[in-house]
Each structure stands twice: as C-alpha cells, then as structure tokens.
Design a protein around this motif. Sequence first.
Motif, mmCIF file in Angstrom:
data_model
loop_
_atom_site.group_PDB
_atom_site.id
_atom_site.type_symbol
_atom_site.label_atom_id
_atom_site.label_comp_id
_atom_site.label_asym_id
_atom_site.label_seq_id
_atom_site.Cartn_x
_atom_site.Cartn_y
_atom_site.Cartn_z
ATOM 1 N N VAL A 33 13.950 12.778 -5.355
ATOM 2 C CA VAL A 33 12.834 12.085 -5.999
ATOM 3 C C VAL A 33 13.228 10.613 -6.087
ATOM 4 O O VAL A 33 14.350 10.286 -6.514
ATOM 5 N N CYS A 34 12.312 9.748 -5.680
ATOM 6 C CA CYS A 34 12.588 8.303 -5.666
ATOM 7 C C CYS A 34 11.702 7.630 -6.706
ATOM 8 O O CYS A 34 10.482 7.835 -6.711
ATOM 9 N N ARG A 35 12.304 6.846 -7.571
ATOM 10 C CA ARG A 35 11.577 6.190 -8.658
ATOM 11 C C ARG A 35 11.557 4.682 -8.418
ATOM 12 O O ARG A 35 12.605 4.039 -8.300
ATOM 13 N N PHE A 36 10.341 4.119 -8.378
ATOM 14 C CA PHE A 36 10.155 2.695 -8.113
ATOM 15 C C PHE A 36 9.684 1.991 -9.382
ATOM 16 O O PHE A 36 8.813 2.506 -10.098
ATOM 17 N N ASP A 37 10.264 0.827 -9.628
ATOM 18 C CA ASP A 37 9.867 0.016 -10.778
ATOM 19 C C ASP A 37 9.946 0.813 -12.077
ATOM 20 O O ASP A 37 9.135 0.619 -12.994
ATOM 21 N N HIS A 69 15.852 10.470 2.556
ATOM 22 C CA HIS A 69 14.702 9.611 2.832
ATOM 23 C C HIS A 69 13.861 9.459 1.570
ATOM 24 O O HIS A 69 13.758 10.388 0.761
ATOM 25 N N CYS A 70 13.241 8.301 1.427
ATOM 26 C CA CYS A 70 12.237 8.070 0.388
ATOM 27 C C CYS A 70 10.943 7.612 1.041
ATOM 28 O O CYS A 70 10.957 7.082 2.164
ATOM 29 N N ILE A 71 9.825 7.795 0.336
ATOM 30 C CA ILE A 71 8.531 7.273 0.761
ATOM 31 C C ILE A 71 8.087 6.255 -0.282
ATOM 32 O O ILE A 71 8.035 6.563 -1.476
ATOM 33 N N SER A 72 7.785 5.036 0.162
ATOM 34 C CA SER A 72 7.369 4.004 -0.803
ATOM 35 C C SER A 72 5.970 4.316 -1.333
ATOM 36 O O SER A 72 5.132 4.855 -0.610
ATOM 37 N N PRO A 73 5.693 3.980 -2.597
ATOM 38 C CA PRO A 73 4.394 4.277 -3.199
ATOM 39 C C PRO A 73 3.445 3.089 -3.111
ATOM 40 O O PRO A 73 3.842 1.968 -2.759
ATOM 41 N N LEU A 74 2.185 3.354 -3.452
ATOM 42 C CA LEU A 74 1.234 2.269 -3.675
ATOM 43 C C LEU A 74 1.697 1.476 -4.888
ATOM 44 O O LEU A 74 1.927 2.033 -5.960
ATOM 45 N N LEU A 75 1.873 0.176 -4.712
ATOM 46 C CA LEU A 75 2.306 -0.702 -5.808
ATOM 47 C C LEU A 75 1.290 -1.827 -5.946
ATOM 48 O O LEU A 75 0.822 -2.368 -4.945
ATOM 49 N N TYR A 76 0.974 -2.182 -7.140
ATOM 50 C CA TYR A 76 0.023 -3.261 -7.367
ATOM 51 C C TYR A 76 0.777 -4.574 -7.605
ATOM 52 O O TYR A 76 0.352 -5.412 -8.400
ATOM 53 N N GLN A 77 1.882 -4.748 -6.914
ATOM 54 C CA GLN A 77 2.688 -5.952 -7.053
ATOM 55 C C GLN A 77 3.481 -6.173 -5.779
ATOM 56 O O GLN A 77 3.701 -5.244 -4.993
ATOM 57 N N MET A 90 0.809 -1.215 0.000
ATOM 58 C CA MET A 90 0.000 0.000 0.000
ATOM 59 C C MET A 90 0.845 1.270 0.000
ATOM 60 O O MET A 90 0.339 2.360 -0.277
ATOM 61 N N GLY A 91 2.127 1.171 0.296
ATOM 62 C CA GLY A 91 2.998 2.335 0.300
ATOM 63 C C GLY A 91 2.969 3.069 1.627
ATOM 64 O O GLY A 91 2.377 2.633 2.612
ATOM 65 N N GLY A 92 3.645 4.225 1.655
ATOM 66 C CA GLY A 92 3.653 5.063 2.849
ATOM 67 C C GLY A 92 4.795 4.799 3.812
ATOM 68 O O GLY A 92 4.865 5.428 4.868
ATOM 69 N N THR A 93 5.706 3.879 3.476
ATOM 70 C CA THR A 93 6.827 3.591 4.367
ATOM 71 C C THR A 93 7.955 4.595 4.141
ATOM 72 O O THR A 93 8.429 4.771 3.009
ATOM 73 N N ASP A 94 8.392 5.236 5.194
ATOM 74 C CA ASP A 94 9.513 6.185 5.155
ATOM 75 C C ASP A 94 10.788 5.394 5.421
ATOM 76 O O ASP A 94 10.925 4.748 6.457
ATOM 77 N N PHE A 95 11.739 5.432 4.467
ATOM 78 C CA PHE A 95 12.992 4.702 4.700
ATOM 79 C C PHE A 95 14.195 5.590 4.399
ATOM 80 O O PHE A 95 14.133 6.536 3.607
ATOM 81 N N VAL A 96 15.306 5.263 5.071
ATOM 82 C CA VAL A 96 16.544 6.026 4.962
ATOM 83 C C VAL A 96 17.438 5.395 3.898
ATOM 84 O O VAL A 96 17.549 4.171 3.811
ATOM 85 N N VAL A 97 18.074 6.240 3.115
ATOM 86 C CA VAL A 97 19.077 5.786 2.150
ATOM 87 C C VAL A 97 20.418 5.762 2.874
ATOM 88 O O VAL A 97 20.953 6.811 3.270
ATOM 89 N N THR A 147 8.049 9.183 -6.165
ATOM 90 C CA THR A 147 7.588 9.806 -4.922
ATOM 91 C C THR A 147 8.606 10.855 -4.510
ATOM 92 O O THR A 147 9.782 10.802 -4.898
ATOM 93 N N VAL A 148 8.153 11.818 -3.707
ATOM 94 C CA VAL A 148 9.025 12.899 -3.255
ATOM 95 C C VAL A 148 9.659 12.506 -1.924
ATOM 96 O O VAL A 148 8.964 12.120 -0.983
ATOM 97 N N GLY A 149 10.989 12.600 -1.853
ATOM 98 C CA GLY A 149 11.708 12.326 -0.621
ATOM 99 C C GLY A 149 12.147 13.607 0.055
ATOM 100 O O GLY A 149 11.704 14.703 -0.299
#
Length: 820
Positions: free
Chosen positions: A85-89, A105-113, A66-73, A94-96
């Motif tokens: 800016v963090c790019r997934f897949d 920091h990045c924020i994970s997005p809603l992913l349908y996988q 569902m996304g919304g996880t804040d993680f540290v690089v 998403t904006v970090g």
Amino acid sequence: MRRSRTAIFIFLLSFICRTTGETCEENCGKKMVSCSCHPTCGSLGSCCSDYKEFCVNTSPCSGTIMGGTDFVVLDATFNKSSHIVCRFDSKTNTVGYVDEDGRGHCISPLLYQTGWVSLHISSDNGTTFNRAGSWLSVHTGKLDSRFKAILVNSTKWQYYGTPNVGGDLKMTWNTTLVNAEKVNLELWGYRETGEPYSEYWQGEWHFLYSLAKDHPNSGSFSFLPKIAPDGFSNWELGAVRVSSSSYPDGSWNVQAAWSEDHALAWHLEESFRQNSSGWALDKCLAWDQLESELPNFLTEVIDCPCTLAQARADTGRFHTDYGCDIEKGSVCTYHPGSVHCVRAIKASPKYAAGQQCCYDSTGAQVLTADSIGGSTPDRAHDWGSPPFKKPPRIPGQSHWVYDVLSFYYCCLWSDNCHYYFKHRPSSDCRRYQSPSSAIVFGDPHFITFDGVSYSFNGKGEYTLVTSEEKQLTVQGRTEPVKDSGATIKATRLTSVAMREGSSDIIEVRLDIRKDGLEVLRNQQILSFAEQTWMDLQGVFVFSPTSINVTVMFPSGAGVEVRHRGETMTTTVLLPEEFKGSTLGLLGKMNGDPNDDLALPNGKLFQNHSDAEELFNFGASWAIQNNSALFTYDSEYLLNTYYFAPRHDPSFLPVFTVPENLDDPLNNQAAEICSGEGSQFCRYDILVGRSPVIGNATRVSFQSHVSLVEDLKPVISCGWIPPPDNGEKMGTTYTQGAKVQFSCDKGYKLRGSEERTCQSNGKWSGEDPSCVVPSNIAGIVAGSVIGALTLVVILTLIILQLRKHKRKQEDSEEDRRSNDS
C-alpha cells in the motif's frame, strides 16, 4: 593531516553503524550517532546498512497530477506475499503490487496539487508504513508528451460541432504506459461546486462513461463522437483516460494514460450542434452575470512588462507560457497574432489570480482592447498556487473553469468577445518596474546591482546577496583554477546556494566532470531527466538543459546559473521591493554606486582601484559556519570548506595581469578579448591560463550588458482608443510610438490626427473625435431663402384675402342696388 582525519572519521562511522544495529526505519533524512540516513551518506560512505531499504528512490520519480503512473521502488526488497500500500501526502492510499522479479510497484493517485509530496510505503497491507520517499506531481500542461495520451488535432476536438467541424477524432498513447493487452477508454469530467471563495468551494473529478471497452492496446483509437448519454453533456470540461480492461468502469487510481484536460465540445447536447454560436452566447451571458457577482481580482495582479525583451529577461517573476512559446514555433491557439506569452510565476496573494502577457513580432505588448489575441489576467492561476487542493488554487482545472471555458463561450464558439474582455482586460505596463541585475562570472568577476565592477579571487564560501528584510540569502563557493593538475593563482565560482525565508535550500554546482550543472534540494540531488520544471517548498526551479538552471522565489527574486566554458555564471535579479535592503559581494541595490561595496559592519569600502584592498573587502564576506547553505558530500568538500576556515587566508591570487611579451597566450588574448570588459577576459586567459574560460568570460560580460539593456525602464503612455465613428492606426504605446486617427466616411476629424507617446508618459496633441461636417453659409442661405419664400407666400395670401374681400364688398353693393 586533515584528509586522513576525515577518512578515519568516515571509516569509524561505517564500522560502528554495522556493529550497533542503528536503522534507517522511520529515520530517513537524519544523521544518526553511528551512521547516517541523510541523502549525503551515499557519497560519504556513511550510510546505515539498511539505508536503501527504508529511504527509497523510485523510477520514474514523477508523473501527471491526474495519477495512474506505475513506478518501481528501487533497491528495496519485497516478498511475493507482500501486500503493498502506497500513501501519498500522508493521506491518499493506492494499492501496489510485487512483480515477477520481486520488485515493489506503486500507482500514483489523483492529486489536486503539484510539486513534491511525501511517499510512504507499507508491505503489510497498510499496518505499518516504514519506507519513505517522495513523488513529484506534475501539471498536465508541463508534463512531457511521452507520459500522456495525445489528442490528435486537439483544436478539432474542442471545436467539434461548430460549423464545418466534424468527422472522426483520434488519440494516441505510448503503449508502455498501460501494462495490458486490452484497454478501456473512459471520459472523466471535472467541475467545481459550492459558493466561490467559501469553505464549501470544491473541485471534483468524476467518471462519466466509456468511449470503448476491450480495445486493443495498440496506442491509437479513433471514433465518431455522439451526443453524451444520460445527461452527461452538461459536463463541459474533462479528460480521456486509457486503462486496463481488467478494472471495473471508473476505478480510481489505477495504471493509466491521461489526455490533457480540454473543452468537451465533441459530446455536448444537440442544441450545441444545431446552433453552436447561440448556445455559446447563452453560456457567455451566464458567465458575464456570474463574474459581476464575484470579487474584483484585477487590482492585485502584477502589471505586464512593456516589451518582449523585458518579459523574457525578468525571469524571477515571469516564465514562458507553454501555450505560446517563441522557442517552439509560436503556436498560440488562444492568442492569435501573438508570438510569445509569459505568465507571472506567483499567484496574487488574496485571490490566487494569475497574469498573462503576450507580445507580437515587433516585441510590443498585445492588448485585448486591440486584439482577440491580447494579454489577459486570470481569475485562477493556470499553474495553481500553494496550498493547492481547493479552488481557485487547483493547478490547471480551476483556470479552465473560470478563464478558459468562458473564452470558448464568448470568443471561440461565438463572436462576443466584448463580454469576456470586460472582465479580463489587459493590464498595460505603466506600473511595471523592471528588476535590477548583478552578475558573478569568470575567475570571479563581479558587477553589482548598481553597476560597480571588480574582481575578487578569494578561495572559500562567501555571501553574494543577503536581505534581512526579505529573508533572502545567496551564497557562492570558489575553488582554485587548475591547469593540467597544477593550481593557478586564480579562482572560479563552482557552487551557489540559496534560500528565501523557510523555503527549500537550493544549491546549483558544477557536476563532478565540470561539464554541466547539478541541482540539489535540501542537500539531495534532483534529476531533471523527466521534467524541466519543479514546484518546491517556497521556490521554483527550471532546468531545460544540464547547463541552464533558473531559480525563482515568491518575492520575485530570480537566480540564473549558466555553465560556460568550465565555469559558472550566476546572475541575480531583484525586483524594486529589494531596494535599499541588500548587502554582500553584489552590493547595495539602491541606484547609488558610491555605497555598493559595504563591509558586513556597514562601513563603506572606498578605494575600488586597489586590488589588494578589494581582496580584503571580499574576504570580509566569508560566511559563518552556522549560516552555511552548502552541501558537503565528499571528503574534498569536508576538508577544504567544512573543517577549514570559510575564507582561506593562505591562498593569495595574482592581483593584476602580468605584462609578459613572451607569453604564448598573448595572441589568443588579443584575438578573444576586445572592447568593453576586455580586462576580465585578459585576466582569465593570462592569469587563469585558459582561453576557454576567457572566452566564456567575454560571452558572460556581453550577455550581462544585453540583459541590462533589455531591462531598462520603458515609458508607456497607456492604451489610447480610436474615436467613435473612426479608427486608429498603431497599437504600440511606448515612448516614441505614433498613433494616427481617421474618421469614417461622412465624418470629419476634430483634434489631433497623429499623437506621439512622450517622455513624460503622456500623449501629445488633443483627443480626436469624429463629427458631422457643418456648412454655415449653406445654412444661412437656406434660412434666408426660406424666410423670403415665407414672406412671398404670406404676401400672396394677404393679397388674395383682400381681393376676395373686395369682391364680397362689390357683390354686396350690387345686391343692395337691385333691392332698391
């Protein structure tokens, strides 16, 4: 000499890297000319100087789909002015941000996988994405409870508005998941649109409305549910999100804690609260009509194992269903009467359907024809399936839409399960074929798929199993056993590496302390500290503890690795489809032990009793350099295996157990080793000089014997129905099971009162039926009396008519006489 050559090589590589300026920017995973950006470079000391800057790790490394996880690089440096800016897949941005300590920091997005997806990070607002890593997206049901909002008494949430269910609802969350003093609690809804199985079929999440705004981030929220506003009550599936009040309503991809997706009974329309069963019946009937128009998926799902023992042993094709787990108290909300359920790991090929198999406390499969808690197939596999992203392959939600909400409509909110089970009938186990198993254990001993046992104490890297037809390869590495630093003339398995087709390469090896297992994916160490299950490319890995790893491939092949007493025990399970296609140290899998030990050229090795000849047979399966799947990330591994022959011809083990009456370990060997398989245990104690390994060998051998017993074929005669106007006693349908039949009052049983499941897979006796009892004598007597009564009545009528006629004639004569 070889050791110093490796050390010089690594030193020169590092020096050249520092002086030539080669960079890991856009080169992560590669081995450069002068330095390396490959994951093994850290332990080899060969990394380019900017490796950690551009090939990044994160903390945490996983989060909800569902996304919304804040993680540290980790380790990378950012400026206060960096716009992250963090790019997934490769497509979802998403904006970090940069924190006060300069960490990105990045924020994970809603992913349908689910599974690992690529991660690229920009520090210049999306102009260049020059840092690379990966992110693990996790199914909400498999996510550790520490990382999600919890619905307190979730059953109440999903039955709210049904008779006698009301009052306040409560949820809790870990306050560290949302970095804010005030939070908003929002309801989001999920639905699928477009024609099923067409290119227009889509899944979508939408913000619906807020339950509360500017609520203190206390980790708890209670409320009295109201009917959904603005027509939102037609959204029947959703989740609650907790996020900072600083964001506008419905903002996408912000730091948040999500609840699990659930049936939104608590906000449905007033008609549901007034008559929930009637409302649900209407929904059930509509679903029944829809199902009648959709393709039939039932013919392509795998059959269930016949027994709980089989289901738990067939780890290559079935895995515990987190919603009904005997290890966690058998809380089986959707399967009352069951104590454990498993799901088929792989979705069906065409329709991505799933299979669920449930069992009662006796170990028998529970069928929907007998119980609401029975096994049910699923139109959409709960765990989704590659390539994910579109129905019915979206993890979790597609299953809810087509299989779970309908269960609420027909079974839980109303009493109309017959509609549901018409489309979701249990498949019994008459077509189920259990897998074959083989094992490597101790100082290594082998038991092949067809039951041939032998020992091979070579030092090197060897092919355990290969199947050209199924493109499966499993390799094993052995190292000498050491006792207080001294080398013993025996070896043990220390690593297995495997791949199927173009899947990720998975390696499981003893960790550096030799007290646990380490898992590598494509030569990079995986951490299971956050999650126990991982969806990878063409393979699944489950590791609930550091001493227990199971690897599962789409073919149904499973590899179990267990750490036992300073050694690794590896069990390979292969389904029937592998029959006749395997070679290697674990033999041909074809039911014939006489041809198990075949050389790579196909020639059979016949003399199984000659230990030295067996040694030569084992040596013949040393792998070739170009086929090695192992990771060489230390000077020791490079020297011992990569730069050396894959089978060490200079290492000659002790082939037989010496008879030494003065051996101080004799008593321990006698105490630990007894019964079948004791020769393996004695070897590991008296030659390997380790009672710990000897005891582990005994345990592994006994576990394998139990596994083989659990996987023995079970004959099923199939479900048998009760007679109309009667009932049956017994819901077990395997060989030897008995089922009794009786009739309701006023009916008599015709056929067999008891039937037994026979070894030929057929029920004894005749089909029972309940009929109205017949009384022929009574019928005949009644008929005779009726007939006699009729004769008497007719006679009386005739006599009466004659009498009347005679009177008329007499009267006529009197009239004539008077006239005269």
